[in-house]
Design an enzyme around this catalytic site. Structure first.
Site, mmCIF file in Angstrom:
data_model
loop_
_atom_site.group_PDB
_atom_site.id
_atom_site.type_symbol
_atom_site.label_atom_id
_atom_site.label_comp_id
_atom_site.label_asym_id
_atom_site.label_seq_id
_atom_site.Cartn_x
_atom_site.Cartn_y
_atom_site.Cartn_z
ATOM 1 C CG ASP A 128 -16.686 3.588 11.051
ATOM 2 O OD1 ASP A 128 -15.615 3.448 10.422
ATOM 3 O OD2 ASP A 128 -17.268 4.691 11.155
ATOM 4 C CG ASP A 260 0.261 0.790 7.251
ATOM 5 O OD1 ASP A 260 1.088 1.458 7.890
ATOM 6 O OD2 ASP A 260 -0.943 1.081 7.196
ATOM 7 C CG ASN A 261 0.003 4.338 5.066
ATOM 8 O OD1 ASN A 261 -0.811 3.421 4.947
ATOM 9 N ND2 ASN A 261 -0.104 5.257 5.993
ATOM 10 C CG ASP A 270 -3.515 4.269 2.952
ATOM 11 O OD1 ASP A 270 -4.638 4.750 2.712
ATOM 12 O OD2 ASP A 270 -3.341 3.311 3.731
HETATM 13 P P1 AMP Z 1 -4.532 4.145 7.556
HETATM 14 O O1 AMP Z 1 -4.316 5.201 8.579
HETATM 15 O O2 AMP Z 1 -5.651 4.425 6.605
HETATM 16 O O3 AMP Z 1 -3.271 3.745 6.860
HETATM 17 O O4 AMP Z 1 -5.040 2.853 8.376
HETATM 18 C C1 AMP Z 1 -4.278 2.204 9.352
HETATM 19 C C2 AMP Z 1 -5.013 0.950 9.762
HETATM 20 O O5 AMP Z 1 -6.222 1.233 10.432
HETATM 21 C C3 AMP Z 1 -5.379 0.009 8.619
HETATM 22 O O6 AMP Z 1 -5.311 -1.305 9.084
HETATM 23 C C4 AMP Z 1 -6.796 0.425 8.321
HETATM 24 O O7 AMP Z 1 -7.528 -0.575 7.659
HETATM 25 C C5 AMP Z 1 -7.318 0.676 9.716
HETATM 26 N N1 AMP Z 1 -8.440 1.633 9.769
HETATM 27 C C6 AMP Z 1 -8.352 2.979 9.614
HETATM 28 N N2 AMP Z 1 -9.577 3.538 9.725
HETATM 29 C C7 AMP Z 1 -10.458 2.527 9.924
HETATM 30 C C8 AMP Z 1 -11.879 2.456 10.111
HETATM 31 N N3 AMP Z 1 -12.651 3.549 10.111
HETATM 32 N N4 AMP Z 1 -12.410 1.234 10.292
HETATM 33 C C9 AMP Z 1 -11.671 0.130 10.298
HETATM 34 N N5 AMP Z 1 -10.338 0.130 10.129
HETATM 35 C C10 AMP Z 1 -9.729 1.313 9.945
HETATM 36 MG MG MG Z 2 -2.719 2.673 5.510
#
Ligand code: AMP
Ligand code: MG
Length: 475
Positions: A128, A260-261, A270
């Site tokens: 979302d 990616d983090n 992140d």
């Molecule tokens: P993260 O776990 O925050 O490092 O996110 C991993 C991936 O999932 C990244 O590409 C984020 O942009 C995507 N992502 C995480 N949560 C959401 C969300 N609620 N809506 C859209 N993309 C998300």
């Molecule tokens: Mg991330």
């Protein structure tokens, strides 16, 4: 600090625009039903020339994303890939964030304002594009506490509640929404490089290397692109080693060490399901979805090395394998030296002269911590300054543990070391019986009154206490 000239925040064209064509897509922010300011990082706003914004202007920029003057004309969602729990994912990218602006602090360091929860982008997949209010609060707490503990970290800059109801399968839902702005020394991730390699896009990769060197590691410059790439990798390896050495001394468990983090500048970044250790435990795992314990506390240094190997592989389009492998060698020493230095720093001690002696000290100290199950934050607090804190430690809630004969070798080792800046012990922070800590039960307890009665007093008390610790430790 207050009297120095204002930082060159805006003015020159944001450097990221030089490479944005290959690394980002212009996106529109979400249109939120409301905007209530919940956190404003005034100290870092002052550092970056934004301290004078009224709250109304703040909401305009950080909830409605009206561009800052002479800065990025439009938000840019970054393109990147990455390994998640060891599996390559070519479908990442900023799915709920974007780069909003680039600023400089008083020292001239380039800092990005990036968002989390600012709406959907081409990379949102099924998501979302939103951030829960609780998630935003968790990020403020972790980033502030890490900064207080002297760990290199991104900062939470702004948190605004946005009036939506979100549905999450790992939280009681519906739950409140927010948009976070974070301040970070680059948003270039290991996965930004990996994407170029996956696309076999040598030209973009070279552009990225140039950007990273000119903006973040000018000392790594070289006229030859192959050498430039290896030099950059070495600088990133050292920065990453230092960061993870700091985590291990702070008892920090990042939780999701996906590539990616990892920020190339070695800033903690992140950190979703983070935890701080209650007691020393190499097997402590932060994320409930990390069933194998891949990112458990004791594996963090190894995992940092693994992520760096993936980064090295992504540079094979520019440099040969042997040179890249050589660039990774300093990682281990950087980690080890940082772990030694930061353990001493958090104990308010000067390290000894020789590394073997320092490592023996760490072995004795952490060995006792693991075996005694002493509270991690309390132990560091009680013995801050070393032997000069004998009386304070004797009055600690866990004084009984220090009376045990098993503690004697640690006591002797502490006696062996000099106090660093002993005047810090005069700070009122050290006159109390216990330090500020951020164990999971405390974090949950801060959220409950907000969820139930919109009562932010416990949260404010905690951030005040963290700020007091930052000043007292002065790391
Ligand atoms: P993260 O776990 O925050 O490092 O996110 C991993 C991936 O999932 C990244 O590409 C984020 O942009 C995507 N992502 C995480 N949560 C959401 C969300 N609620 N809506 C859209 N993309 C998300
Ligand atoms: Mg991330």
């Amino acid at each position: 600090m207050q009297n120095s000239p204002p930082p060159t925040a805006q003015g020159a064209s944001p450097p990221f625009l030089r490479i944005a064509g290959s690394f980002a897509d212009a996106v529109a922010p979400a249109d939120f039903p409301s905007a209530v300011l919940r956190w404003r990082n005034q100290r870092w706003a002052d550092e970056t020339g934004l301290g004078g914004l009224t709250d109304e202007a703040w909401l305009d920029h950080f909830a409605r994303f009206t561009p800052l003057p002479a800065n990025l004309p439009q938000p840019l969602a970054m393109r990147y890939h990455g390994h998640q729990f060891g599996t390559y994912n070519p479908q990442l990218g900023d799915g709920r964030g974007f780069l909003f602006a680039q600023l400089r602090d008083r020292t001239g360091r380039l800092l990005d304002l990036g968002t989390k929860g600012s709406g959907q982008t081409p990379w949102s997949r099924q998501g979302d594009g939103r951030l829960t209010l609780k998630g935003g609060i968790r990020e403020i707490l972790a980033a502030s506490y890490l900064e207080a503990l002297g760990v290199n970290t991104s900062k939470a800059f702004s948190l605004i509640e946005t009036g939506e109801q979100l549905s999450r399968n790992d939280e009681p839902s519906p739950t409140r929404s927010s948009v976070l702005v974070r301040l970070s020394h680059s948003h270039v991730r290991f996965g930004t490089f990996q994407r170029c390699a996956w696309l076999e896009d040598k030209e973009s990769l070279a552009q990225l290397v140039d950007y990273c060197i000119s903006e973040f590691f000018p000392g790594a410059d070289d006229p030859d692109m192959a050498r430039k790439a290896s030099n950059l990798l070495e600088s990133i390896a050292i920065a990453t080693g230092r960061m993870i050495g700091q985590w291990m001394a702070a008892g920090f468990v990042h939780g999701v060490m996906n590539t990616d983090n990892f920020n190339i500048t070695g800033e903690t970044f992140d950190f979703g399901p983070w935890r701080f250790l209650p007691v020393s435990d190499p097997n402590f795992t932060a994320a409930y979805f990390d069933a194998q314990g891949l990112y458990r506390f004791g594996r963090q240094p190894v995992q940092g090395g693994w992520a760096l190997q993936q980064l090295a592989s992504s540079m094979l389009l520019l440099a040969d394998a042997e040179n890249l492998a050589r660039s990774l060698i300093p990682y281990e020493a950087a980690y080890r030296e940082s772990f030694i230095a930061h353990t001493h720093a958090l104990l308010g001690l000067k390290p000894g002269q020789d590394e073997a002696g320092n490592l023996a000290f760490l072995q004795s100290f952490y060995g006792w911590m693991t075996q005694s199950k002493a509270s991690w934050p309390q132990t560091f607090f009680d013995w801050f300054g070393g032997a000069v804190s004998d009386a304070r430690a004797a009055a600690s809630p866990q004084a009984g543990l220090y009376a045990d004969t098993g503690f004697e070798p640690v006591r002797a080792a502490l006696k062996d070391r000099e106090t660093e800046r002993p005047e810090r012990l005069n700070h009122p922070y050290f006159k109390r019986p216990a330090p500020v800590s951020l164990l999971i039960a405390e974090v949950e307890a801060l959220w409950d009154p907000i969820a139930e009665a919109d009562d932010w007093s416990a949260f404010s008390a905690k951030t005040d206490h963290i700020e007091e610790a930052r000043r007292a430790l002065a790391l």
